[in-house]
Write a protein that holds these residues in place. Structure first.
Motif, short mmCIF file in Angstrom:
data_model
loop_
_atom_site.label_atom_id
_atom_site.label_comp_id
_atom_site.label_asym_id
_atom_site.label_seq_id
_atom_site.Cartn_x
_atom_site.Cartn_y
_atom_site.Cartn_z
N GLY A 231 0.82 -1.20 0.00
CA GLY A 231 0.00 0.00 0.00
C GLY A 231 0.86 1.25 0.00
N VAL A 232 0.31 2.31 -0.55
CA VAL A 232 0.99 3.62 -0.53
C VAL A 232 -0.01 4.62 0.05
CG1 VAL A 232 2.15 5.40 -1.87
CG2 VAL A 232 2.29 3.01 -2.60
N GLU A 233 0.45 5.35 1.05
CA GLU A 233 -0.43 6.28 1.76
C GLU A 233 0.13 7.69 1.65
OE1 GLU A 233 -2.27 6.09 6.15
OE2 GLU A 233 -0.13 6.47 6.12
N LEU A 234 -0.74 8.62 1.31
CA LEU A 234 -0.41 10.04 1.40
C LEU A 234 -1.22 10.59 2.58
CD1 LEU A 234 -0.34 11.42 -2.26
CD2 LEU A 234 1.56 11.23 -0.69
N ALA A 235 -0.57 10.71 3.71
CA ALA A 235 -1.27 11.13 4.92
C ALA A 235 -1.18 12.64 5.07
CB ALA A 235 -0.66 10.45 6.14
N ILE A 236 -2.28 13.23 5.50
CA ILE A 236 -2.27 14.67 5.78
C ILE A 236 -1.52 14.88 7.08
CG2 ILE A 236 -3.69 16.68 6.34
CD1 ILE A 236 -5.86 15.50 4.57
N LYS A 237 -0.44 15.60 6.99
CA LYS A 237 0.42 15.82 8.14
C LYS A 237 -0.29 16.68 9.17
CE LYS A 237 4.43 16.22 10.35
NZ LYS A 237 4.96 15.14 11.13
#
Length: 1477
Positions: A231-237
């Motif tokens: 999986g690849v996640e772009l998390a809101i920091k």
């Protein structure tokens, strides 16, 4: 589980508007892609396909190899797609339609690429001869030509044989132990392979050699394997305020507030959220409202893009939980990944296809799958109520135990650990089978006396196995004399005195001697002077009764070589029979068994009125006889649903003969039998006749149903002469009633009948009353032998028996072939039937009866039982059903196809849904699924439920481009991302993967390429003597050409260790130095070498986690040595990294004098903190004359930092080392990057650094040092393992922010201070000595399950543990921070920390320049150093101009850096922190 349908139309409308209101915006959306490559070259699909087929057995593999032996010639004229389809077509000859789909799925995931590359790696270790497309290795000698094989074979005998691995492909032929081993390294399908294969397979079939094939591609393609299954996640920091890097960024505040993506205004949506707490229900309603075939895609879209969409009890499942079930098996997505799920699908396919082929479908399939099949028990017990046992004592009735309490409730009374309860019940029973004349018997009898004298609550019994000949003299055979003497004492006095006399007699036997007739005579004369020795011991003794009972009991029990001990009926292993060890083993068994009795009392199964021994013998594991062949846990089953069995029956039908016939005896009322046995033998042999006779005797002796079939396996070519008996049995079955046929068969099988036939008696003359002799004779005389030939073929091809070999098959389970002298008795048939019934046969029969499948019902029971019993036993299947059908999305299956029953329970707005949604879509494309998705929503959300974009990289099949070439491979793509949030990219990979960044290309879209740097080898190590982990023990891992490539230290928790590796064969050893001097490896599990092998060989050949167990022991002369007490340990962990990075210095192993070196540890992530880190390093160096070595966590450093650190080390004269450690799977995982970094600061201090490092100082990256850290290193910590600086109290205006002065912290700390984690010194020797790391991880594991606990993990944890792991409070001047300390104390500050100020929220760069005047000078100096480095080493720039479409925008320059978890930060001149990935 709350339904998700209860949602108002208003909320559904709001959701729909948010989803559908997509219009053109002026802000240009941004995109990111991420891909992951293996470290090794592309592996051919043909070789991967062969590995897939090999999973189904060696025979299939070699048949496939023969089919494709020159397939690569088609590569030239075919497109890549056509060649791929050709491979699939060839494979389909050996696979079902379902298996072909699973093959395509495995090739898309490259599941078997590691297996192919492992062989390639082993080949390179040989190493291969130059310019050789294929070669053979014959006992270490290599050749590229088939012509040399004969010569090399002649010389092979004088050289050692090569090591063969478990997964090696060995050609199925007559493999004798003395044959030479030839390993072929070649690429299947090539001409060179075929030429070698032809020669070697012929020689293997002739029995001249053992032929082993390993994959070897002479010229691998330069491209790397592109992977999927992650999986690849772009998390809101989550940032309280932004840290601005003033060298890179210009802030555009207006644009931040008006970000618009796909028509969503983030500012507006943030206002909507508090009034929409039921977002989860809205999402579910949206999913349920679309057509079913689109529902999964909508769910994936919602969950994976939620930040921009916005919507923009029996099972113990709470609202919001996510679960996945396949055929009732629970798939824990924290444990399982696509590779393990593929294995589950393959395993299930065999059962599903089997049931489908048998005509069992729909709900009946599910019911049979969920049958509770009893798992194979490896601790079977014998009934110990046998009269042949002579009991030494009786706990319940003997006077010596009269003061003990008799209540079974005493078991539940609390006692100190290790205390054995003294209760007047026969809970624990030891039976010793002894030969009185064996040397071991002496010590075992003395041990029994020891237990008796010390009043251990153990009932002890003896079974003496002596000579059973009728005419025997007790004076010449001491064993017989011994038994007669016991009978005499028991008769004339009493049994207890007789048993105690055993001990007295053996006390007269010296060590190393055995019992003799002289000792018996002397004992008799001394103790009983008036006794007549001749009358007692002589040939005509009147005390000889029951002498044979012990031997008969021993023989019938089927136990192994004497002496044997039974504990509560369970035999002890032969290696446990050493008298020195047996005492400890028995006491441990008592302790272990107590728990089972306690459970039985608690559950009411064992009451005051129960007889304990009866209770023991009523357990399911009690059997009438011990036959290792029957009770073995390693069981082989026939596939009675497959092709071979039906071919056999078809042959028989063609020959007009009823296939495999049965004796139908004592059928149940329903006409069904649960157990079907086949007896396979050559019935012209005595042993064959005896085997069938024993089977028939068993059938006659029972009252319940059983059927026995007979298969002839003649030793020679079937003819009328060597099949007489079998044809007679067959003819009787076809012409006579069942009872008459059985009686005639029993008569026929007796040896006197065979003699009569040999003497010329006619077959009809052996007939019996009640037989139709005319019909029998006619059938016997007209029977031909063709059907026997088909049976012999069945024995050869299906049962894998050679002509004349014997076997018994029970409901498809094969026992045999039997050894020449091996006897299978009537008692063995009884045991076999019982074991078969207790498995699943009885339950299967009940289900088949319910199904109403009358015709051939017994056949169906046999086949289904064989199918279910062959499945490896795993967890219990659950019946997952839902009362609330409104909340269930149901997708039906394709008709008349094998299907998987898949149930997903999810809240569509959770992390689980992000992964499950993609997985379900791919599953439905790969296999036929009956899918139910239950919307398990949470109500009243208090915050945004998902704060990350997500992509799951998984494809159902290999993808091709329009021109029929293979696509580059699977990639995660994010499009139309919002610009204002800070986004952190995380690679969420399987547990055993260690990933690093290898390339970033920025051109409108940020393309991040990652590399699978290592596969993790994990293990657990224990000291065999103490049972404890040997803390500080070091292992090394390498290959035969380089034995020290990686090393590690054993952790106190679970004895855990981890090593970096890649596909190939690895050698694990103890590290040279104290580890090797003090310890030795005794045994190991999960490895690829024998448990007692000196070299521990581990083969990594899959993407699955590899976990091994190693048991070590101190050498005899080192028993009192402590591994952690030595100060001069050779350099330890991560040596190899130094050579890679160019930092550090190698130290001679024998060097005694320790360097005076300052070890400083720090962590940084992102360009801004790396800038701070360099400045901190410079400040340390400026204030000390001591050599400094910096240690950095490799996981989080950017490529640019790793490139420049060696130049900086050279310029400033320091050493450095990059350390790396994968967060262990058993330790609670953190998901936020910041918390992961905090964890690394405190949780792994005992294993990150080599034993040579005595003290380490951690300094935060954003700190400036103004004093010599040597002073801190040499500070006396007064017995504490580490020292921290307390938080300042002097700045009074911050009093309201000091959380530690009230609530929990105030009461927990008492008079102690709360310490800050920005700077601390660790005495690693003390830290390891008191197992501080072990304690910290244990406390972390307990507290971290609560998301509200350990808010500031790195400092909350040590402060929370202050009572268990002491903290030395450092003088206040060691850490000054403007937020908490007043200005007056700054003058004496030895370090200045740029703490966040919760009041002013001042950016760090501004604070640094204002608070620390020298910071600006340090910054300029570092910039100048980096400028010089760039001038000296020109590198391709990643800075590219972005081109916008439509309205022209200012050109944007992006600067990016990547690492595994923090991944990369792209700073933009037009916008602040465009991505932090």
């Amino acid at each position: 589980l709350g339904p998700c349908s209860s949602v108002t139309m208003k909320k559904v409308l709001l959701l729909s508007l948010l989803l559908l209101n997509i219009h053109q915006g002026i802000a240009a959306p941004k995109g990111v892609s991420a891909s992951l490559k293996a470290k090794w070259s592309m592996t051919p699909f043909l070789l991967e396909t062969s590995e897939f087929i090999a999973e189904d057995g060696s025979e299939k593999f070699w048949n496939f190899v023969d089919t494709v032996k020159e397939l690569t010639v088609y590569k030239q004229g075919e497109s890549v797609r056509s060649y791929y389809n050709l491979i699939i077509k060839k494979a389909a000859q050996f696979l079902t339609h379902l298996q072909v789909n699973l093959l395509r799925f495995s090739l898309a995931m490259r599941s078997y690429s590691p297996a192919v590359h492992a062989s390639q790696q082993i080949a390179s270790d040989e190493p291969p001869p130059e310019a050789c497309p294929a070669f053979v290795s014959i006992h270490g000698q290599h050749s590229c030509s088939t012509k040399d094989i004969k010569k090399l074979l002649k010389e092979a005998a004088g050289r050692p044989k090569p090591y063969l691995y478990k997964n090696d492909h060995t050609y199925p032929a007559v493999n004798k132990t003395d044959m030479p081993v030839v390993i072929l390294y070649a690429e299947i399908g090539t001409k060179k392979f075929n030429s070698f294969h032809k020669v070697l397979s012929e020689k293997a079939q002739e029995g001249k050699l053992v032929y082993v094939l390993r994959h070897f591609v002479a010229k691998p393609k330069p491209q790397k394997v592109l992977l999927s299954g992650y999986g690849v996640e772009l998390a809101i920091k989550s940032t309280e305020y932004k840290a601005v890097d003033d060298t890179k960024v210009v802030i555009n505040a207006e644009e931040d507030e008006n970000d618009e993506v796909q028509g969503f205004l983030f500012g507006t949506l943030s206002l909507i959220l508090p009034s929409s707490p039921d977002l989860s229900f809205q999402a579910a309603a949206r999913i349920m409202s679309v057509p079913k075939f689109d529902a999964l895609k909508v769910m994936r879209d919602l969950s994976q893009n939620f930040p921009s969409r916005h919507l923009g009890e029996t099972m113990g499942i709470q609202p919001g939980d996510g679960e996945l079930f396949i055929n009732g098996l629970h798939i824990d997505l924290d444990v399982h990944n696509p590779f393990s799920i593929l294995d589950i699908l393959r395993g299930e396919a065999k059962v599903l296809e089997g049931l489908h082929n048998l005509g069992i479908k729909g709900e009946h399939q599910a019911k049979l799958l969920r049958l509770p099949v009893n798992t194979v028990d490896d601790s079977y017990a014998l009934d110990i109520r046998h009269p042949a046992i002579m009991w030494m004592n009786d706990i319940e009735n003997d006077q010596m135990y009269r003061n003990w309490p008799a209540s079974v409730q005493e078991l539940l009374r609390a006692t100190f650990p290790g205390v054995i309860r003294q209760i007047r019940r026969n809970f624990f029973n030891l039976v010793l089978f002894l030969d009185p004349l064996q040397e071991k018997t002496v010590n075992l009898v003395k041990l029994a006396e020891l237990f008796y004298k010390h009043k251990i609550p153990l009932r002890i019994g003896f079974v003496f196995v002596v000579n059973t000949k009728d005419e025997i003299d007790g004076f010449s055979d001491a064993g017989v004399g011994f038994y007669r003497l016991l009978n005499y004492i028991a008769d004339e006095y009493d049994l207890s005195q007789a048993v105690m006399s055993i001990v007295s007699m053996y006390n007269k036997v010296d060590v190393g001697e055995t019992l003799s007739a002289d000792i018996l005579s002397a004992y008799l004369k001394k103790k009983y002077p008036k006794a007549n020795q001749e009358r007692i011991l002589g040939a005509d003794s009147e005390y000889d009764y029951k002498r044979k009972d012990g031997a008969l009991f021993y023989r019938k029990s089927g136990l192994g070589a004497l002496p044997v001990a039974l504990f509560n009926g369970v035999p002890l292993n032969p290696d446990e029979m050493d008298p020195e060890e047996l005492e400890t083993i028995i006491l441990q068994r008592i302790m272990d068994t107590t728990a089972a009795f306690q459970r039985a009392v608690f559950m009411g199964q064992l009451t005051e009125s129960s007889d304990v021994v009866d209770h023991l013998t009523e357990q399911a594991n009690v059997v009438p006889r011990m036959n290792p062949l029957i009770l073995s846990t390693d069981r082989k089953y026939l596939d009675l649903t497959g092709i071979y069995y039906s071919v056999m029956l078809e042959l028989c039908r063609k020959l007009n003969v009823f296939g495999i016939m049965f004796f139908f005896l004592n059928l149940d009322e329903d006409g069904m039998t649960a157990v079907t046995m086949w007896v396979v033998a050559d019935f012209e042999k005595v042993s064959g006749r005896k085997l069938l006779l024993n089977a028939l005797k068993h059938v006659v002796s029972i009252v319940h149903s059983l059927r026995v079939g007979v298969i002839d396996n003649p030793s020679g070519k079937p003819s009328e002469d060597n099949t007489v008996l079998y044809r007679a049995v067959w003819a009787s079955l076809l012409t006579q009633k069942n009872k008459a046929a059985a009686q005639f068969a029993q008569k026929l099988l007796k040896e006197e009948s065979s003699l009569l036939l040999q003497q010329g008696t006619k077959m009809k003359d052996l007939g019996m009353e009640g037989m139709d002799l005319d019909a029998f004779e006619k059938k016997f005389n007209t029977l031909e032998v063709d059907f026997i030939r088909s049976q012999q073929m069945f024995c050869r091809d299906v049962l894998k028996l050679r002509p004349g070999q014997q076997a018994v098959i029970s409901n498809g389970r094969i026992l045999g072939p039997f050894e020449e002298q091996e006897e299978f008795t009537m008692e063995d048939f009884h045991l076999l039937e019982r074991i078969t019934l207790s498995g699943s046969a009885e339950k299967v029969k009940a289900k088949v009866k319910q199904m109403g499948m009358k015709p051939k019902a017994s056949d169906l029971v046999m086949k289904v039982d064989a199918l279910l019993s062959a499945v490896p036993k795993g967890e219990v299947r659950r019946d997952v059903g839902f009362k609330d059908t409104q909340s269930v999305l149901q997708l039906s299956t394709r008709e008349n196809e094998v299907f998987y029953d898949v149930v997903a329970i999810i809240d569509p707005l959770t992390r689980e849904a992000q992964k499950i949604s993609s997985l379900l879509i791919v599953l439905s494309q790969v296999v036929n699924v009956k899918l139910q998705v239950f919307m398990n929503c949470r109500a009243k959300l208090s915050e945004l439920p998902l704060k990350s974009f997500y992509r799951f990289v998984l494809e159902p099949d290999v993808a091709f481009l329009a021109n029929d070439t293979a696509s580059p491979g699977p990639v995660a793509r994010f499009t139309e991302l919002p610009e204002s949030p800070l986004l952190t990219l995380n690679m969420i990979t399987p547990e055993s993967w260690m990933v690093q960044r290898c390339l970033v290309i920025v051109n409108g879209v940020v393309a991040a390429e990652f590399e699978l740097e290592h596969l993790l080898l994990e293990g657990h190590c224990f000291d065999l003597s103490t049972g404890q982990p040997p803390r500080g023990l070091q292992f090394t891992l390498g290959m035969s050409q380089d034995l020290l490539m990686y090393d590690t230290i054993v952790m106190a928790n679970l004895g855990y260790f981890q090593l970096k590796a890649n596909p190939g064969a690895w050698i694990l050893r103890l590290r040279k130095g104290r580890s090797e001097d003090i310890y030795q490896i005794i045994t190991h599990d999960g490895t690829d070498s024998p448990p007692d092998a000196e070299d521990v060989v581990v083969v990594l050949n899959s993407f699955h986690s590899k976990i091994i167990k190693v048991r070590v022991q101190k050498k005899a002369e080192m028993i009192n040595e402590d591994l952690l007490s030595e100060t001069s340990e050779s350099k330890g962990i991560w040596d190899s990294i130094v050579s890679i990075t160019g930092g550090g210095s190698k130290r001679d192993e024998g060097e005694k004098k320790k360097e005076d070196i300052l070890n400083v540890f720090s962590v940084a992530s992102g360009h801004l903190y790396e800038r701070f880190l360099r400045i901190m390093m410079l400040s340390v160096l400026r204030h000390t004359n001591t050599p400094v070595k910096f240690w950095f966590l490799k996981n989080y450093l950017s490529p640019s930092f790793k490139e420049t650190i060696s130049h900086m080390a050279k310029s400033y004269g320091f050493q450095y080392e990059l350390v790396q450690y994968k967060w262990p799977r058993w330790l609670h995982q953190q998901t936020e990057k910041q918390r992961i970094i905090w964890g690394y600061k405190i949780l792994f201090l005992d294993v990150l650094f080599p034993l040579a490092v005595d003290k380490i100082i951690f300094v935060d990256a954003d700190q400036i040092v103004r004093a010599d850290l040597k002073e801190l290193r040499d500070l006396d910590l007064q017995g504490a393992p580490y020292g921290y600086t307390p938080f300042c109290d002097s700045r009074r205006e911050m009093e309201g922010y000091r959380f530690w002065k009230s609530g929990y912290w105030a009461s927990h700390l008492g008079q102690r201070k709360y310490h800050i984690s920005a700077l601390y010194v660790v005495d690693l020797k003390k830290f390891r000595k008191i197992a501080a790391g072990d304690r910290l991880r244990g406390q972390y594991q307990a507290l971290s399950q609560d998301p509200n606990s350990l808010s500031n993990l790195d400092q909350d944890l040590p402060n929370n543990m202050i009572h268990q792991v002491a903290i030395k409070s450092l003088p206040q001047e060691w850490l000054w921070c403007e937020t908490w300390c007043d200005d007056a104390s700054k003058v004496t500050a030895k370090t200045i920390d740029l703490c966040n100020n919760p009041k002013t929220k001042e950016p760090k760069l501004m604070a640094a320049a204002r608070i620390v005047p020298e910071w600006v000078d340090y910054d300029k100096e570092i910039k100048e150093m980096l400028r010089r480095f760039q001038e000296q080493t020109p590198t391709p720039s990643l800075h590219k101009k972005g081109k916008g479409g439509g309205k022209r925008r200012p050109s944007t320059t992006l600067s990016c850096c990547i690492n595994q978890t923090a991944a990369f930060v792209c700073y933009s001149s037009a916008r602040l922190n465009l991505f932090r990935i």
